[in-house]
Design an enzyme around this catalytic site. Structure first.
Site, short mmCIF file in Angstrom:
data_model
loop_
_atom_site.label_atom_id
_atom_site.label_comp_id
_atom_site.label_asym_id
_atom_site.label_seq_id
_atom_site.Cartn_x
_atom_site.Cartn_y
_atom_site.Cartn_z
N GLY A 121 0.77 -1.25 0.00
CA GLY A 121 0.00 0.00 0.00
C GLY A 121 0.79 1.29 0.00
N LYS B 192 -6.93 6.51 11.02
CA LYS B 192 -8.35 6.56 11.43
C LYS B 192 -8.38 6.52 12.95
CE LYS B 192 -10.04 3.85 7.48
NZ LYS B 192 -10.52 2.51 7.09
N ASP C 41 -5.75 -0.16 -2.00
CA ASP C 41 -6.57 -0.99 -2.89
C ASP C 41 -7.90 -1.39 -2.29
OD1 ASP C 41 -5.41 -2.82 -0.94
OD2 ASP C 41 -6.19 -4.41 -2.21
N PHE D 95 -13.85 3.23 4.60
CA PHE D 95 -12.90 2.57 3.72
C PHE D 95 -12.49 3.50 2.56
CE2 PHE D 95 -11.46 -0.38 0.45
CZ PHE D 95 -10.60 -1.18 1.20
N VAL D 96 -11.18 3.61 2.32
CA VAL D 96 -10.68 4.47 1.25
C VAL D 96 -9.82 3.69 0.25
CG1 VAL D 96 -10.73 6.68 2.49
CG2 VAL D 96 -8.76 5.18 2.77
N ASP E 186 -5.11 1.76 10.80
CA ASP E 186 -6.54 1.57 11.05
C ASP E 186 -6.71 1.16 12.51
OD1 ASP E 186 -9.24 1.08 10.65
OD2 ASP E 186 -8.96 -0.81 9.60
N GLU F 130 4.03 4.00 6.19
CA GLU F 130 2.82 3.18 6.07
C GLU F 130 1.75 3.98 5.33
OE1 GLU F 130 1.43 0.51 5.76
OE2 GLU F 130 1.00 -0.42 7.69
P1 5GP Z 1 -4.40 -2.11 10.96
O1 5GP Z 1 -3.52 -3.28 11.28
O2 5GP Z 1 -3.88 -0.78 11.42
O3 5GP Z 1 -5.84 -2.34 11.38
O4 5GP Z 1 -4.56 -2.10 9.38
C1 5GP Z 1 -3.57 -1.66 8.55
C2 5GP Z 1 -3.78 -2.17 7.15
O5 5GP Z 1 -5.17 -2.43 6.83
C3 5GP Z 1 -3.33 -1.12 6.16
O6 5GP Z 1 -1.95 -1.20 5.91
C4 5GP Z 1 -4.19 -1.45 4.95
O7 5GP Z 1 -3.58 -2.46 4.20
C5 5GP Z 1 -5.48 -1.99 5.53
N1 5GP Z 1 -6.53 -0.93 5.61
C6 5GP Z 1 -7.07 -0.42 6.73
N2 5GP Z 1 -8.00 0.52 6.42
C7 5GP Z 1 -8.04 0.59 5.08
C8 5GP Z 1 -8.81 1.39 4.14
O8 5GP Z 1 -9.64 2.24 4.48
N3 5GP Z 1 -8.54 1.20 2.82
C9 5GP Z 1 -7.64 0.27 2.39
N4 5GP Z 1 -7.48 0.18 1.06
N5 5GP Z 1 -6.90 -0.48 3.22
C10 5GP Z 1 -7.10 -0.33 4.56
#
Ligand code: 5GP
Length: 182
Positions: free
Chosen positions: A48, A134, A162, A155-156, A106, A102
């Site tokens: 990403g 977020k 992606d 979600f973006v 999320d 990064e």
């Molecule tokens: P975390 O472990 O912080 O919950 O998630 C991190 C990963 O989740 C990010 O590197 C990404 O790959 C994916 N992710 C989380 N939110 C989004 C979103 O809104 N859009 C997309 N495309 N990927 C997300």
């Protein structure tokens, strides 16, 4: 900017390429000032962050290097829970100042699970630079030091992010249309 369709979902414009690049230039100058004479090593998290990392790194004005890793998560023993390992980290990070790049934080689970592995290799310091965060979704203890934009828990896609492998090539960032939320 128009809405876009990625696979079965509709996304509405959220951040323009111009807004993103303006913010990146500010982040890059802050980082360049903070790390002057420290020769930091940037580590981009694939897939990403590849576009963000490229644009950010172009604006870094101090001696430094960059490398990319892929994080792979798997179930460890019940005591270790989920384990996240890095594929592709060839540099010796001992005594190096590390800046993780990064795309989005999320829940914070990925990085908070992975950071202890990096700390074991005794870097001089580790800081996180994320384009998006977020805050309402954060569930793990994680310090993000450089944040491009704080965004709502929606979600973006685009600018490297992606939806099911698609949409990374959009220059702008788009948010899932309310009509497609579930
Ligand atoms: P975390 O472990 O912080 O919950 O998630 C991190 C990963 O989740 C990010 O590197 C990404 O790959 C994916 N992710 C989380 N939110 C989004 C979103 O809104 N859009 C997309 N495309 N990927 C997300």
């Amino acid at each position: 900017m128009d809405t876009i369709q990625v696979l079965d979902k509709t996304f509405v414009p959220y951040l323009s390429e111009e807004q993103i690049l303006d913010r990146i230039k500010i982040l890059a100058s802050e980082i360049s000032a903070d790390y002057e004479n420290l020769n930091p090593l940037f580590i981009g998290i694939l897939n990403g962050s590849f576009i963000f990392a490229a644009d950010l790194y172009k604006h870094i004005s101090i001696p430094s290097s960059i490398s990319f890793i892929k994080l792979v998560s798997y179930k460890g023993t019940s005591s270790s829970g989920t384990v996240i390992t890095a594929i592709g980290l060839e540099e010796n990070i001992n005594d190096r100042h590390i800046i993780i790049i990064e795309d989005i934080v999320d829940t914070g689970k990925t990085l908070s699970t992975f950071l202890p592995t990096l700390h074991k290799q005794s870097p001089a310091s580790i800081k996180i630079c994320t384009l998006l965060q977020k805050p309402d979704a954060l569930q793990h203890v994680l310090d993000t030091h450089y944040v491009g934009f704080e965004i709502p828990d929606k979600f973006v896609v685009g600018y490297g992010l992606d939806y099911d492998g698609m949409g990374r090539n959009s220059k702008n960032i788009y948010q899932l249309s309310t009509a497609d939320e579930y």
